[in-house]
Design a protein around this motif. Structure first.
Motif, PDB file in Angstrom:
ATOM      1  N   GLN A 113      43.621  36.416  36.858  1.00 42.40           N
ATOM      2  CA  GLN A 113      44.227  35.668  35.750  1.00 42.40           C
ATOM      3  C   GLN A 113      44.096  36.422  34.427  1.00 42.40           C
ATOM      4  OE1 GLN A 113      42.807  31.629  36.160  1.00 42.40           O
ATOM      5  NE2 GLN A 113      43.667  31.164  34.140  1.00 42.40           N
ATOM      6  N   ALA A 114      43.034  37.210  34.299  1.00 41.44           N
ATOM      7  CA  ALA A 114      42.872  38.012  33.079  1.00 41.44           C
ATOM      8  C   ALA A 114      43.978  39.074  33.001  1.00 41.44           C
ATOM      9  CB  ALA A 114      41.492  38.680  33.070  1.00 41.44           C
ATOM     10  N   LEU A 115      44.456  39.534  34.136  1.00 48.14           N
ATOM     11  CA  LEU A 115      45.535  40.540  34.151  1.00 48.14           C
ATOM     12  C   LEU A 115      46.902  39.877  34.066  1.00 48.14           C
ATOM     13  CD1 LEU A 115      44.301  42.987  36.952  1.00 48.14           C
ATOM     14  CD2 LEU A 115      43.830  43.054  34.497  1.00 48.14           C
ATOM     15  N   VAL A 116      47.066  38.761  34.823  1.00 48.02           N
ATOM     16  CA  VAL A 116      48.357  38.058  34.888  1.00 48.02           C
ATOM     17  C   VAL A 116      48.051  36.571  34.699  1.00 48.02           C
ATOM     18  CG1 VAL A 116      50.396  37.598  36.315  1.00 48.02           C
ATOM     19  CG2 VAL A 116      49.213  39.792  36.538  1.00 48.02           C
ATOM     20  N   PRO A 117      48.127  36.087  33.455  1.00 51.27           N
ATOM     21  CA  PRO A 117      47.691  34.699  33.195  1.00 51.27           C
ATOM     22  C   PRO A 117      48.396  33.659  34.064  1.00 51.27           C
ATOM     23  CG  PRO A 117      47.942  35.906  31.143  1.00 51.27           C
ATOM     24  CD  PRO A 117      48.448  36.824  32.217  1.00 51.27           C
ATOM     25  N   ALA A 118      49.651  33.917  34.474  1.00 54.72           N
ATOM     26  CA  ALA A 118      50.391  32.921  35.262  1.00 54.72           C
ATOM     27  C   ALA A 118      49.793  32.696  36.651  1.00 54.72           C
ATOM     28  CB  ALA A 118      51.852  33.340  35.393  1.00 54.72           C
ATOM     29  N   VAL A 119      48.812  33.491  37.036  1.00 55.20           N
ATOM     30  CA  VAL A 119      48.131  33.262  38.324  1.00 55.20           C
ATOM     31  C   VAL A 119      47.605  31.829  38.389  1.00 55.20           C
ATOM     32  CG1 VAL A 119      45.997  33.848  39.585  1.00 55.20           C
ATOM     33  CG2 VAL A 119      47.583  35.667  38.884  1.00 55.20           C
ATOM     34  N   ALA A 120      47.242  31.264  37.241  1.00 51.88           N
ATOM     35  CA  ALA A 120      46.703  29.893  37.206  1.00 51.88           C
ATOM     36  C   ALA A 120      47.722  28.869  37.701  1.00 51.88           C
ATOM     37  CB  ALA A 120      46.269  29.548  35.789  1.00 51.88           C
ATOM     38  N   GLU A 121      49.000  29.244  37.685  1.00 47.28           N
ATOM     39  CA  GLU A 121      50.046  28.279  38.067  1.00 47.28           C
ATOM     40  C   GLU A 121      50.505  28.439  39.513  1.00 47.28           C
ATOM     41  OE1 GLU A 121      53.106  27.908  34.949  1.00 47.28           O
ATOM     42  OE2 GLU A 121      51.749  29.117  33.723  1.00 47.28           O
ATOM     43  N   LEU A 122      49.861  29.322  40.281  1.00 48.29           N
ATOM     44  CA  LEU A 122      50.271  29.547  41.669  1.00 48.29           C
ATOM     45  C   LEU A 122      49.599  28.533  42.592  1.00 48.29           C
ATOM     46  CD1 LEU A 122      50.078  33.462  41.919  1.00 48.29           C
ATOM     47  CD2 LEU A 122      51.777  32.021  40.788  1.00 48.29           C
ATOM     48  N   GLU A 123      50.187  28.395  43.775  1.00 45.50           N
ATOM     49  CA  GLU A 123      49.583  27.521  44.795  1.00 45.50           C
ATOM     50  C   GLU A 123      48.673  28.368  45.688  1.00 45.50           C
ATOM     51  OE1 GLU A 123      50.973  24.976  48.751  1.00 45.50           O
ATOM     52  OE2 GLU A 123      52.473  25.975  47.516  1.00 45.50           O
ATOM     53  N   LEU A 124      47.421  27.978  45.775  1.00 46.26           N
ATOM     54  CA  LEU A 124      46.486  28.722  46.633  1.00 46.26           C
ATOM     55  C   LEU A 124      46.696  28.269  48.075  1.00 46.26           C
ATOM     56  CD1 LEU A 124      44.047  30.615  46.968  1.00 46.26           C
ATOM     57  CD2 LEU A 124      42.562  28.694  46.422  1.00 46.26           C
ATOM     58  N   VAL A 125      47.160  29.184  48.941  1.00 50.63           N
ATOM     59  CA  VAL A 125      47.475  28.753  50.310  1.00 50.63           C
ATOM     60  C   VAL A 125      46.474  29.255  51.344  1.00 50.63           C
ATOM     61  CG1 VAL A 125      49.940  28.342  49.980  1.00 50.63           C
ATOM     62  CG2 VAL A 125      49.194  30.636  50.561  1.00 50.63           C
ATOM     63  N   GLU A 126      45.693  30.257  51.017  1.00 48.86           N
ATOM     64  CA  GLU A 126      44.771  30.751  52.046  1.00 48.86           C
ATOM     65  C   GLU A 126      43.598  31.489  51.411  1.00 48.86           C
ATOM     66  OE1 GLU A 126      46.573  32.992  55.455  1.00 48.86           O
ATOM     67  OE2 GLU A 126      44.805  34.250  55.208  1.00 48.86           O
ATOM     68  N   VAL A 127      42.426  31.233  51.937  1.00 44.07           N
ATOM     69  CA  VAL A 127      41.231  32.000  51.576  1.00 44.07           C
ATOM     70  C   VAL A 127      40.690  32.578  52.882  1.00 44.07           C
ATOM     71  CG1 VAL A 127      38.917  31.911  50.583  1.00 44.07           C
ATOM     72  CG2 VAL A 127      40.702  30.416  49.679  1.00 44.07           C
ATOM     73  N   THR A 128      40.592  33.874  52.944  1.00 44.89           N
ATOM     74  CA  THR A 128      40.164  34.522  54.194  1.00 44.89           C
ATOM     75  C   THR A 128      39.001  35.446  53.908  1.00 44.89           C
ATOM     76  OG1 THR A 128      42.458  34.533  54.955  1.00 44.89           O
ATOM     77  CG2 THR A 128      40.968  35.981  56.121  1.00 44.89           C
TER      78      THR A 128
END
Ligand SMILES: Cc1cc2nc3c(=O)[nH]c(=O)nc-3n(C[C@H](O)[C@H](O)[C@H](O)COP(=O)(O)OP(=O)(O)OC[C@H]3O[C@@H](n4cnc5c(N)ncnc54)[C@H](O)[C@@H]3O)c2cc1C
Length: 428
Positions: free
Chosen positions: A313-328
């Motif tokens: 998010q520090a590099l691309v602030p819009a990351v906060a608006e994405l849907e988290l679909v997988e943690v592996t």
């Protein structure tokens, strides 16, 4: 039509143990050269290959004092276009290789200095890195943070989707009549040649689900079981593979339509000294990775996931608006010098242990290195073991690349002891 029918007489019966990207690529390379192949894995593609981001990045993954590894990564990156073209034709599915360029950015002034030093070392090694400047970086990638201090591009660092690659390799193998895949674990290498008890003559496989076991005889066995390699019994005595798990947490997120494309480059960054990357996929998702943990926790780390999201998010602030679909989370097969264990093992008289090729320890680069590893393993199978003292012979090479730095016995005691012969038993 079967383009790769085995040629009688010339073909070696090959047994490949492990079906991650390395084992699958090797099995396919052997099969398309006409060798009958058995591939054994209880969960093909389910190891480190399942987690990998698939960056094919010899330039931006360059590390100081890893010159031998750099040469191998460059050879493999150059082989990729031909490898995936042939694979797509053989498997009939898209292995999702994309020539997405890689942008490397820094957040604070220390990150900028570290990346400038790295760029100087990359150029000193003949690698292509272009200075961009932050204004140009944001022109190319408008959703980058305005707070960045530096940006470069490695135009030759590309990507593949490892899950699509695994699917394509499995489809290509399934299409060949001289390939057999077995959902089983190799528990022990066989040594059934009474004239040479050190020779590896196949492996005993166990299928936990069916509670069955099978002995598969082979002229050449390729041990490509990732971190599982050192647990297989019957390895040459004294062989110390010295593999260690380096756990990695990695995230997959969906980009909402209104933010697409989030980024068009693979974006790698340093955020107050911590590395993080975002790899865009054509299906509108983005991969964010990856931690490197040497703790013993195999599942995802909450702290690791938090750091990845914060730094991305520090590099691309819009990351906060994405849907988290997988943690592996999966473990990379690490080695003390970060280079793979690739080749044959030497025995007490200086000749190679016959019947065995090892291909593991690919650590951070297994996806990138798969085409080169497959070719090296297939060449070794076809050339057979060296029978004389290797010092009296020309070194093993791939093109102009010396393979000695990757010998799998380089961390072992100087002289390997003879292996214990396998007691005779009928096929179970
Ligand atoms: C988070 C993360 C991100 C990564 N990103 C990248 C990247 O961007 N680019 C890159 O090049 N690399 C990347 N890597 C590294 C890459 O994933 C590995 O180097 C690569 O997957 C190693 O492939 P492999 O086939 O040797 O091992 P694996 O994929 O681990 O496969 C080994 C296979 O062997 C099988 N097996 C184990 N024991 C036995 C046995 N006794 N008998 C039969 N089968 C057995 C397992 O079931 C498994 O399928 C990443 C890794 C991680 C964890």
């Amino acid at each position: 039509m079967n383009l790769y029918a085995p040629s009688p007489g010339a073909a070696a019966r090959a047994l490949v143990l492990g079906g991650g990207v390395v084992g699958l690529s090797t099995a396919w390379e052997l099969a398309r050269r006409g060798h009958p192949v058995t591939l054994a894995d209880p969960d093909p593609g389910g190891g480190a290959s399942f987690a990998a981001a698939g960056m094919l990045a010899p330039v931006s993954e360059f590390h100081y004092q890893e010159q031998d590894l750099l040469q191998l990564t460059l050879v493999s990156a150059a082989a990729y276009p031909g490898f995936v073209r042939d694979l797509a034709a053989a498997g009939g599915t898209d292995p999702a290789y994309r020539r997405t360029p890689t942008m490397v950015v820094g957040l604070d002034s220390a990150d900028r200095a570290a990346l400038a030093d790295l760029a100087a070392a990359q150029r000193a090694n003949g690698l292509e890195v272009e200075h961009l400047g932050t204004r140009e970086a944001r022109r190319r990638e408008p959703l980058l943070s305005p707070g960045l201090t530096s940006a470069q591009v490695a135009p030759g660092d590309h990507q593949i989707d490892p899950r699509a690659m695994v699917a394509s390799l499995r489809a290509a193998l399934a299409a060949l009549p001289h390939v057999r895949t077995v959902a089983a674990t190799a528990v022990e290498l066989l040594h059934t040649d009474p004239a040479d008890p050190e020779r590896v003559t196949g492996a005993e496989l166990r299928c936990a689900e069916l509670r069955s076991a099978e002995r598969v005889e082979a002229d050449e066995t390729v041990l490509a079981a990732g971190l599982g390699a050192s647990a297989v019994a019957g390895l040459p005595a004294g062989l110390d593979l010295r593999l260690r798990p380096v756990h990695g947490d990695i995230l997959r997120l969906r980009v909402p339509e209104r933010l697409r494309p989030l980024v068009q480059h693979t974006v790698r960054g340093l955020v107050h000294g911590r590395p993080v990357y975002l790899v865009p996929r054509e299906d509108g998702t983005v991969v964010i990775g990856a931690t490197q943990r040497e703790d013993s926790a195999p599942g995802p780390s909450a702290g690791g996931v938090y750091e990845l999201l914060r730094d991305a998010q520090a590099l691309v602030p819009a990351v906060a608006e994405l849907e988290l679909v997988e943690v592996t989370s999966r473990a990379r097969p690490g080695t003390p010098d970060n280079a793979p264990l690739l080749g044959r093992c030497r025995r007490a008289d200086g000749s190679d242990v016959p019947g065995l090729v090892i291909a593991t320890g690919f650590f951070r680069h297994g996806v990138l290195l798969s085409p080169a590893a497959a070719r090296i393993c297939a060449d070794l199978v076809e050339q057979g073991p060296l029978e004389l003292d290797p010092h009296e012979q020309s070194p093993r090479e791939l093109g102009s690349l010396d393979l000695a730095p990757f010998r799998p016995d380089r961390f072992s005691r100087p002289v390997l002891q003879p292996a214990r012969p396998t007691p005779a038993r009928s096929t179970l």
